[in-house]
Scaffold this motif. Sequence first.
Motif, PDB file in Angstrom:
ATOM      1  N   GLU A  68       0.852  -1.184   0.000  1.00 57.03           N
ATOM      2  CA  GLU A  68       0.000   0.000   0.000  1.00 57.03           C
ATOM      3  C   GLU A  68       0.891   1.238   0.000  1.00 57.03           C
ATOM      4  OE1 GLU A  68      -3.911   0.950   2.405  1.00 57.03           O
ATOM      5  OE2 GLU A  68      -2.164   1.714   3.520  1.00 57.03           O
ATOM      6  N   VAL A  69       0.652   2.122  -0.943  1.00 57.65           N
ATOM      7  CA  VAL A  69       1.421   3.356  -1.074  1.00 57.65           C
ATOM      8  C   VAL A  69       0.458   4.512  -0.822  1.00 57.65           C
ATOM      9  CG1 VAL A  69       2.845   4.754  -2.597  1.00 57.65           C
ATOM     10  CG2 VAL A  69       2.955   2.262  -2.746  1.00 57.65           C
ATOM     11  N   MET A  70       0.741   5.318   0.199  1.00 58.34           N
ATOM     12  CA  MET A  70      -0.209   6.353   0.614  1.00 58.34           C
ATOM     13  C   MET A  70       0.482   7.701   0.752  1.00 58.34           C
ATOM     14  SD  MET A  70      -2.640   6.511   4.026  1.00 58.34           S
ATOM     15  CE  MET A  70      -1.276   6.800   5.157  1.00 58.34           C
ATOM     16  N   ILE A  71      -0.183   8.743   0.295  1.00 56.32           N
ATOM     17  CA  ILE A  71       0.267  10.101   0.580  1.00 56.32           C
ATOM     18  C   ILE A  71      -0.658  10.703   1.628  1.00 56.32           C
ATOM     19  CG2 ILE A  71      -1.074  11.131  -1.320  1.00 56.32           C
ATOM     20  CD1 ILE A  71       1.233  13.187  -1.595  1.00 56.32           C
ATOM     21  N   GLU A  72      -0.066  11.411   2.557  1.00 61.13           N
ATOM     22  CA  GLU A  72      -0.820  12.132   3.578  1.00 61.13           C
ATOM     23  C   GLU A  72      -0.398  13.593   3.499  1.00 61.13           C
ATOM     24  OE1 GLU A  72      -1.967  11.753   8.332  1.00 61.13           O
ATOM     25  OE2 GLU A  72      -0.236  10.663   7.515  1.00 61.13           O
ATOM     26  N   PHE A  73      -1.354  14.491   3.387  1.00 62.21           N
ATOM     27  CA  PHE A  73      -0.999  15.904   3.257  1.00 62.21           C
ATOM     28  C   PHE A  73      -2.023  16.786   3.965  1.00 62.21           C
ATOM     29  CE2 PHE A  73      -3.679  14.831  -0.373  1.00 62.21           C
ATOM     30  CZ  PHE A  73      -4.528  15.927  -0.511  1.00 62.21           C
ATOM     31  N   MET A  74      -1.551  17.979   4.340  1.00 60.26           N
ATOM     32  CA  MET A  74      -2.419  18.974   4.967  1.00 60.26           C
ATOM     33  C   MET A  74      -2.611  20.115   3.975  1.00 60.26           C
ATOM     34  SD  MET A  74      -2.001  20.930   8.636  1.00 60.26           S
ATOM     35  CE  MET A  74      -2.163  19.358   9.498  1.00 60.26           C
ATOM     36  N   ASP A  75      -3.863  20.489   3.737  1.00 63.41           N
ATOM     37  CA  ASP A  75      -4.129  21.549   2.770  1.00 63.41           C
ATOM     38  C   ASP A  75      -4.075  22.931   3.431  1.00 63.41           C
ATOM     39  OD1 ASP A  75      -6.542  21.963   4.113  1.00 63.41           O
ATOM     40  OD2 ASP A  75      -7.756  20.961   2.584  1.00 63.41           O
ATOM     41  N   GLY A  76      -4.346  23.958   2.620  1.00 65.39           N
ATOM     42  CA  GLY A  76      -4.259  25.326   3.125  1.00 65.39           C
ATOM     43  C   GLY A  76      -5.313  25.680   4.145  1.00 65.39           C
ATOM     44  N   HIS A  77      -6.338  24.830   4.288  1.00 64.77           N
ATOM     45  CA  HIS A  77      -7.388  25.068   5.287  1.00 64.77           C
ATOM     46  C   HIS A  77      -7.093  24.354   6.602  1.00 64.77           C
ATOM     47  CE1 HIS A  77      -9.559  26.638   1.868  1.00 64.77           C
ATOM     48  NE2 HIS A  77      -9.566  25.438   1.290  1.00 64.77           N
ATOM     49  N   GLY A  78      -5.940  23.709   6.677  1.00 68.59           N
ATOM     50  CA  GLY A  78      -5.587  22.966   7.879  1.00 68.59           C
ATOM     51  C   GLY A  78      -6.221  21.594   7.963  1.00 68.59           C
ATOM     52  N   GLU A  79      -6.820  21.120   6.855  1.00 63.44           N
ATOM     53  CA  GLU A  79      -7.446  19.801   6.856  1.00 63.44           C
ATOM     54  C   GLU A  79      -6.454  18.740   6.387  1.00 63.44           C
ATOM     55  OE1 GLU A  79     -11.264  19.460   5.006  1.00 63.44           O
ATOM     56  OE2 GLU A  79     -11.765  21.552   5.418  1.00 63.44           O
ATOM     57  N   ASN A  80      -6.486  17.589   7.061  1.00 70.32           N
ATOM     58  CA  ASN A  80      -5.587  16.489   6.715  1.00 70.32           C
ATOM     59  C   ASN A  80      -6.279  15.527   5.755  1.00 70.32           C
ATOM     60  OD1 ASN A  80      -2.886  15.326   7.436  1.00 70.32           O
ATOM     61  ND2 ASN A  80      -4.174  13.551   7.888  1.00 70.32           N
ATOM     62  N   HIS A  81      -5.550  15.076   4.715  1.00 64.57           N
ATOM     63  CA  HIS A  81      -6.111  14.181   3.711  1.00 64.57           C
ATOM     64  C   HIS A  81      -5.166  13.005   3.465  1.00 64.57           C
ATOM     65  CE1 HIS A  81      -9.155  17.196   2.582  1.00 64.57           C
ATOM     66  NE2 HIS A  81      -8.172  18.081   2.689  1.00 64.57           N
ATOM     67  N   GLN A  82      -5.738  11.895   3.062  1.00 61.97           N
ATOM     68  CA  GLN A  82      -4.962  10.703   2.710  1.00 61.97           C
ATOM     69  C   GLN A  82      -5.491  10.105   1.415  1.00 61.97           C
ATOM     70  OE1 GLN A  82      -5.405   8.078   6.062  1.00 61.97           O
ATOM     71  NE2 GLN A  82      -3.894   9.149   7.308  1.00 61.97           N
ATOM     72  N   ALA A  83      -4.579   9.564   0.605  1.00 64.54           N
ATOM     73  CA  ALA A  83      -4.956   8.826  -0.612  1.00 64.54           C
ATOM     74  C   ALA A  83      -4.027   7.633  -0.730  1.00 64.54           C
ATOM     75  CB  ALA A  83      -4.851   9.712  -1.847  1.00 64.54           C
ATOM     76  N   ALA A  84      -4.616   6.438  -0.813  1.00 67.91           N
ATOM     77  CA  ALA A  84      -3.820   5.204  -0.817  1.00 67.91           C
ATOM     78  C   ALA A  84      -4.105   4.385  -2.075  1.00 67.91           C
ATOM     79  CB  ALA A  84      -4.119   4.378   0.432  1.00 67.91           C
ATOM     80  N   PHE A  85      -3.043   3.772  -2.604  1.00 67.71           N
ATOM     81  CA  PHE A  85      -3.133   2.901  -3.768  1.00 67.71           C
ATOM     82  C   PHE A  85      -2.316   1.646  -3.489  1.00 67.71           C
ATOM     83  CE2 PHE A  85      -3.334   7.333  -5.061  1.00 67.71           C
ATOM     84  CZ  PHE A  85      -4.504   7.374  -5.799  1.00 67.71           C
ATOM     85  N   HIS A  86      -2.508   0.625  -4.312  1.00 67.57           N
ATOM     86  CA  HIS A  86      -1.790  -0.635  -4.119  1.00 67.57           C
ATOM     87  C   HIS A  86      -0.873  -0.922  -5.305  1.00 67.57           C
ATOM     88  CE1 HIS A  86      -5.028  -1.068  -1.154  1.00 67.57           C
ATOM     89  NE2 HIS A  86      -4.188  -1.854  -0.516  1.00 67.57           N
ATOM     90  N   VAL A  87       0.381  -1.154  -4.983  1.00 72.27           N
ATOM     91  CA  VAL A  87       1.392  -1.467  -5.991  1.00 72.27           C
ATOM     92  C   VAL A  87       1.704  -2.951  -5.913  1.00 72.27           C
ATOM     93  CG1 VAL A  87       3.789  -1.086  -6.698  1.00 72.27           C
ATOM     94  CG2 VAL A  87       2.376   0.847  -5.962  1.00 72.27           C
ATOM     95  N   ARG A  88       1.628  -3.635  -7.032  1.00 67.64           N
ATOM     96  CA  ARG A  88       1.935  -5.063  -7.095  1.00 67.64           C
ATOM     97  C   ARG A  88       3.419  -5.225  -7.425  1.00 67.64           C
ATOM     98  NH1 ARG A  88      -1.888  -8.686 -10.738  1.00 67.64           N
ATOM     99  NH2 ARG A  88      -3.334  -7.896  -9.149  1.00 67.64           N
ATOM    100  N   VAL A  89       4.184  -5.756  -6.483  1.00 63.63           N
ATOM    101  CA  VAL A  89       5.637  -5.930  -6.647  1.00 63.63           C
ATOM    102  C   VAL A  89       5.881  -7.370  -7.084  1.00 63.63           C
ATOM    103  CG1 VAL A  89       7.890  -5.787  -5.534  1.00 63.63           C
ATOM    104  CG2 VAL A  89       6.061  -4.188  -4.881  1.00 63.63           C
ATOM    105  N   ALA A  90       6.542  -7.524  -8.223  1.00 62.48           N
ATOM    106  CA  ALA A  90       6.742  -8.857  -8.799  1.00 62.48           C
ATOM    107  C   ALA A  90       7.896  -9.590  -8.132  1.00 62.48           C
ATOM    108  CB  ALA A  90       7.001  -8.739 -10.300  1.00 62.48           C
ATOM    109  N   GLU A  91       7.744 -10.898  -8.051  1.00 69.55           N
ATOM    110  CA  GLU A  91       8.787 -11.758  -7.499  1.00 69.55           C
ATOM    111  C   GLU A  91       9.837 -12.035  -8.563  1.00 69.55           C
ATOM    112  OE1 GLU A  91       9.121 -16.049  -5.115  1.00 69.55           O
ATOM    113  OE2 GLU A  91       7.227 -15.414  -6.063  1.00 69.55           O
ATOM    114  N   ILE A  92      11.104 -12.072  -8.149  1.00 72.27           N
ATOM    115  CA  ILE A  92      12.184 -12.422  -9.058  1.00 72.27           C
ATOM    116  C   ILE A  92      12.372 -13.935  -9.026  1.00 72.27           C
ATOM    117  CG2 ILE A  92      14.644 -12.186  -9.575  1.00 72.27           C
ATOM    118  CD1 ILE A  92      14.555  -9.426  -8.370  1.00 72.27           C
ATOM    119  N   HIS A  93      12.274 -14.572 -10.191  1.00 68.79           N
ATOM    120  CA  HIS A  93      12.401 -16.041 -10.254  1.00 68.79           C
ATOM    121  C   HIS A  93      13.825 -16.419 -10.649  1.00 68.79           C
ATOM    122  CE1 HIS A  93       8.112 -16.667  -9.742  1.00 68.79           C
ATOM    123  NE2 HIS A  93       7.898 -15.683 -10.594  1.00 68.79           N
TER     124      HIS A  93
END
Length: 243
Positions: free
Chosen positions: A218-243
């Motif tokens: 899970e890769v997530m950014i957390e940021f505070m905007d100019g109004h002082g509100e906190n926000h989060q956005a998360a995505f999923h990265v599929r990491v491949a196995e090395i064979h």
Amino acid sequence: MKMLRVAPLALAVVAAAGCEDNPILSPDSHDEEYNVAFSLSAEEISTLTEYEVEVVISDHDGAPVTEFEVVAFEYRMEGAQEWSSTELEFHGGHFSAEHMFYSSGEYEMRVVAQAHGAQHAEPIYEHDGHLPVERIHMAVGEYRVEMETFPGHVHEGDEAEVKFWVIEAAGGHGMGGLSASIHMDHEQSGQSTTHGAEEHAEGVYEALHTFAEHGETEVMIEFMDGHGENHQAAFHVRVAEIH
């Protein structure tokens, strides 16, 4: 375009694209040896999202043609030389596979097939336009947050650049000067890492991260905007196995 050579029977048919309720690709209009119906399971395609590729091959009478050594979906970024390939499996009267794009951009696409006894696969369908693939994104409050990794397809042990675009949804411009951090959470091991996000372009926040383990992260950014509100956005990265 090269055609697949099979049997002594010559077929004059038209390649067509589309499937059921959501055809997204226009047909090639010239004659080919097969009718080839090609579709993806959504009209808008984003990175890091799984879609079904479906191909139906028939002869000029509409009878299904199924006897091949290999049928594959091939794709490449516009301007690239090499094709990447996803082999399709036959079931339920069609060839299909789950597919995911890892990098945004404009893609060329085709279907190749190898007949029994043939030396190699040949194209049986080529799409004459480009498929646009956009960065995965989500709405967070008043903002649209997009994410992409460079390289796009990450393998375990790779160091990748992780970038987030924070865009004002109403105006469409990048939100610069935010206080932001980027969090990595490996879902299987529970290993977590936090990076301070660097802003090298307005509204674009990034960090370098080594993906030490294969599996979902899970890769997530957390940021505070100019109004002082906190926000989060998360995505999923599929990491491949090395064979």
